[in-house]
Structures are given as structure tokens and as C-alpha cells.
Design a protein around this motif. Structure first.
Motif, PDB file in Angstrom:
ATOM      1  N   ASN A 309      -7.544   2.612   0.621  1.00 29.93           N
ATOM      2  CA  ASN A 309      -6.167   3.124   0.617  1.00 29.93           C
ATOM      3  C   ASN A 309      -5.965   4.348   1.492  1.00 29.93           C
ATOM      4  N   ASN A 310      -6.832   5.329   1.296  1.00 33.72           N
ATOM      5  CA  ASN A 310      -6.616   6.650   1.880  1.00 33.72           C
ATOM      6  C   ASN A 310      -7.183   6.790   3.285  1.00 33.72           C
ATOM      7  N   ARG A 314      -2.808   1.181   3.571  1.00 35.29           N
ATOM      8  CA  ARG A 314      -2.085   1.638   2.396  1.00 35.29           C
ATOM      9  C   ARG A 314      -1.740   0.468   1.482  1.00 35.29           C
ATOM     10  N   VAL A 409       0.477   4.971  -2.544  1.00 33.63           N
ATOM     11  CA  VAL A 409      -0.483   5.949  -2.033  1.00 33.63           C
ATOM     12  C   VAL A 409       0.229   7.284  -1.851  1.00 33.63           C
ATOM     13  N   TYR A 415       0.029  10.393   7.352  1.00 31.04           N
ATOM     14  CA  TYR A 415      -1.130   9.520   7.189  1.00 31.04           C
ATOM     15  C   TYR A 415      -2.044   9.608   8.406  1.00 31.04           C
TER      16      TYR A 415
END
Length: 416
Positions: A309-310, A314, A409, A415
Motif C-alpha cells: 500500500n504505502n 494504493r 491509504v 504519495y
């Protein structure tokens, strides 16, 4: 007005080389150190007035932590002497860190405090404590111009504990992963666009089995000392206007890891992040990141590239797979919905797509439909323009390829 100033400066540079900068005035600074500013800019007192240098100096200064915007003014003092005034808009740089989330039913959090402009010299100093079923902490120091305008250093100490999933023939095992490391890097800037970091990290890795699948050839406990040699090359041609970005940036990371065990011998890993930002009208900002990475292709469950995810996709989940090669494209359109003196709100539409080479597999894995994952989604950004990197983001990603997940998220900063 800006065109007129640039035309005057260009004419002075071409036709009147004897025109000199006799005075540089640093205006409206509250925290930035004036001596530091004069050290890092290309324009110097006594030098010829050069329009291109002045423009480069504005780019250099707006990249500094704690600087939101820099404007300049040229005043004629005599027939041959000019005064350059640099007018700063600063942002607050002592930032507390607070993240709260849940993992496997456990309440988790991270607390920290960072000063991103220590002593007004673009130096980062801070640390964090994290509880994520286990205890972790770290201390970080980075000063790109510690010794001179072009020479700096970075040092980081970390003790990281986490629950890490390991995949054994499509079955998952959970391990407690502990990484204790000390990293020392040198920093050298060739010019305002090109920079390298180089150095070494001494670290110890431990894997301790918790639950899940097992295999006779995979140990349930590992304790390995390693050394990592690192080289990072950055090309940065970005221009900033508060949270809006325009230009191209490339980060190349090369690492050589020395270790002696049956599951992760000496190996090489490298990846490149190519980022492109384009302003669209008055309120739009298109941003894209292309990541290509390869590592030594050992058939080990402890492969270095994670699907997470990070990091890259996402909505995909927390470390759902690993690989020895990666190809990821993140592309998003950010649109400013609201902007005042201090606050701004952005909407965000994105598509994250990626593929991986399985440990011990072939490069053809990158083009296999089983490994390709696509996650479109949307999000929102809450931005405080007067606090450095104060961007709180919320994104929701929804997988459209087979066996896909979806999820929200959270994070601080864009991001990418």
C-alpha cells in the motif's frame, strides 16, 4: 514585469559585462541563516550580474526546507553597480509526527518530532518511536551543505521491528523482522541539478517465526550481520510554487549487500524513480512516477521488492507479495479545489499499475497477467501552506485485475 527584469538582466549580461553585483540583501527571513543563503547561491557580491544565475538561485532557494517562495528585485545603484534583493516567504519546520492505524486487530501508532531547517541551514534533525505490536525507533540527521555549499553528510540510526509476511509456494508465514542499522553517507552536489549520495550501512537482520506456513528448507530463525554499500544519483529539475510542482526528477539507487547465509548471499539491487510533473492551467497538476528495479535473482522468500500500500499500489494491502524485479507506474491528476493564504484542498484521481518478477523467475514474469496489478482510485489532500510538507492525504484504491483488494491509504506528504 518579470519579463522586463529578465530582459534588463540579459542585456546587462551580454552587453555590459562590467556591471557588477555590489550588494545582496536578504529580506523577510525569520529563521533562514543569511550567511548560509549567501554561501549556497551562485550570485556573489563583486561578481558580474548574470540573469541566468539569478534564475537558478531562485530555483535553488525554493527547494530548501522551510522556504515556500522567493522573489527578487534588481536595483541600479550607480552606472556599474546593482543591488539584488531576495525576498523570502518561509514555512514552519518543527513538525510533530503522529500516525495511528490498525494491523491485525492491534492499535498501532508512530510518534516523532523533526526539525527540517535546523539552525536555518536546511538541516534535518529528528527521531521517532513506533508501536506496531513491536517497538521501533530511529534518529535521523541530514545536512546537504554541512561542510561547504556542495559537500554535506547524512547519518541515520534505526531499530525497526515489524510483523513481515513471507510467501512459501503461495502460502503465507508471519515472521517478526528486526533490523538494527547505522548508516553514514557523504553528499556531493555537482551543480544545482545533479547530486550524489554515497556511503555504507552496517546492519543486523533477524527473522523469528510467529505463525503460518512452514517449509523444511526455510529456517524459522535467522540472525545475520550485513553491510550495504550505497550510491544514489539525483537529477532534479523541479520548480516549486508552494505545493504545485513542474519539471522532471530522476533518482537512481544502487546497492551492494554483503551477507553470508543460505537464503540471501551477497546481492546487488538497483532501481530508478523517474518523476514528471506538469502544471495544467491555473489549478491542475499532473504527476507521474515510473519505477524500474532489479535485484540478484535468488529463489528466496526474503526477496527485496515488496507489493505494498504505502510503497507502490494504493489499496493493494500490507506486503501482499515480494519479487526480485519490479516495474511500477503511478500517475495522478491533482486539482486545487480551494486555496487561501494558509490552506488549500486538492482532489486527486490516480491509476497505480505494477508488475513483479518472482524470486528465481524470468524477466517474462513482468509481462505475465498473473503478476500485473492495476489500481485506479481517488483521494483528497488537505494542505497547510505555511508548514513544511504539511500535506495530509487520503486515497482509496480499487483493484480491477484478478484477486484484487481495495482499501484506504492515509499519509503525510504527497504519495510521490
Amino acid at each position: 514585469m518579470r519579463f522586463i527584469i529578465l530582459f534588463i538582466l540579459f542585456s546587462v549580461t551580454i552587453f555590459s559585462q562590467e556591471k557588477k553585483v555590489s550588494e545582496i540583501v536578504i529580506s523577510n527571513t525569520k529563521k533562514m541563516n543569511s550567511d548560509f543563503i549567501l554561501k549556497i547561491i551562485e550570485t556573489k557580491v563583486g561578481s558580474s550580474l548574470d540573469s541566468l544565475k539569478v534564475e537558478r538561485d531562485i530555483v535553488i532557494l525554493t527547494r530548501l526546507n522551510g522556504v515556500s517562495k522567493v522573489e527578487y528585485q534588481i536595483d541600479l545603484l550607480t552606472n556599474s553597480d546593482y543591488k539584488l534583493t531576495l525576498n523570502f516567504t518561509e514555512s514552519y519546520t518543527i513538525i510533530p509526527l503522529l500516525n495511528i492505524w490498525t494491523t491485525d486487530g492491534f492499535g498501532s501508532y508512530r510518534l516523532g518530532l523533526y526539525e527540517y531547517n535546523f539552525l536555518g541551514r536546511n538541516t534535518v534533525l529528528g527521531g521517532y518511536y513506533q508501536y506496531n505490536e513491536f517497538n521501533s525507533y530511529g534518529i535521523n540527521f541530514s545536512s546537504p551543505s554541512l561542510f561547504s555549499a556542495n559537500v554535506g553528510a547524512e547519518a541515520n540510526f534505526q531499530k525497526w521491528n515489524s510483523k513481515e509476511p513471507i510467501y512459501l509456494n503461495n502460502n503465507k508465514a508471519n515472521y517478526q523482522y528486526t533490523n538494527t542499522s547505522l548508516e553514514i553517507l557523504g553528499i556531493y552536489k555537482f551543480d544545482f541539478q545533479n547530486l550524489i549520495k554515497f556511503g555504507t550501512t552496517f546492519f543486523n537482520e533477524k527473522y523469528n517465526y510467529i505463525d503460518g506456513a512452514t517449509a523444511t528448507d526455510i529456517p524459522q530463525n535467522l540472525d545475520v550481520n550485513k553491510q550495504l554499500y550505497k550510491l544514489q544519483y539525483t537529477f532534479d529539475n523541479l520548480k516549486y510554487d508552494y505545493f504545485k510542482i513542474d519539471g522532471l526528477k530522476s533518482n537512481l539507487y544502487l546497492q551492494y549487500v554483503v551477507s553470508q547465509n543460505n537464503f540471501q548471499d551477497k546481492f546487488v539491487i538497483g532501481w530508478n524513480d523517474l518523476m514528471y510533473y506538469k502544471l495544467v492551467g491555473a489549478n491542475g497538476n499532473w504527476a507521474s512516477r515510473l519505477r524500474l528495479g532489479l535485484a540478484s535473482n535468488s529463489k528466496s522468500p526474503f526477496a527485496p521488492f515488496a507489493v505494498d500500500n504505502n510503497i507502490n499500489l494504493r489499496g493493494v494491502g500490507n506486503i501482499i507479495d515480494r519479487g526480485t524485479g519490479t516495474l511500477v507506474l503511478n500517475s495522478e491528476y491533482r486539482h486545487t479545489l480551494f486555496e487561501k493564504n494558509k490552506l488549500a484542498i486538492q482532489s486527486n484521481l490516480f491509476v497505480d499499475a505494477g508488475t513483479w518478477r518472482s524470486p528465481g523467475g524470468n524477466l517474462d514474469d513482468l509481462f505475465s497477467s498473473n503478476n500485473i496489478k492495476v489500481y485506479p482510485g481517488f483521494g483528497i489532500r488537505f494542505i497547510h501552506k505555511k508548514i513544511y510538507n504539511a500535506i495530509f492525504r487520503i486515497d482509496y484504491g480499487y483493484g480491477i485485475t484478478k484477486n484484487a483488494n481495495n482499501g484506504i491509504v492515509f499519509g503525510i506528504g504527497q504519495y510521490f
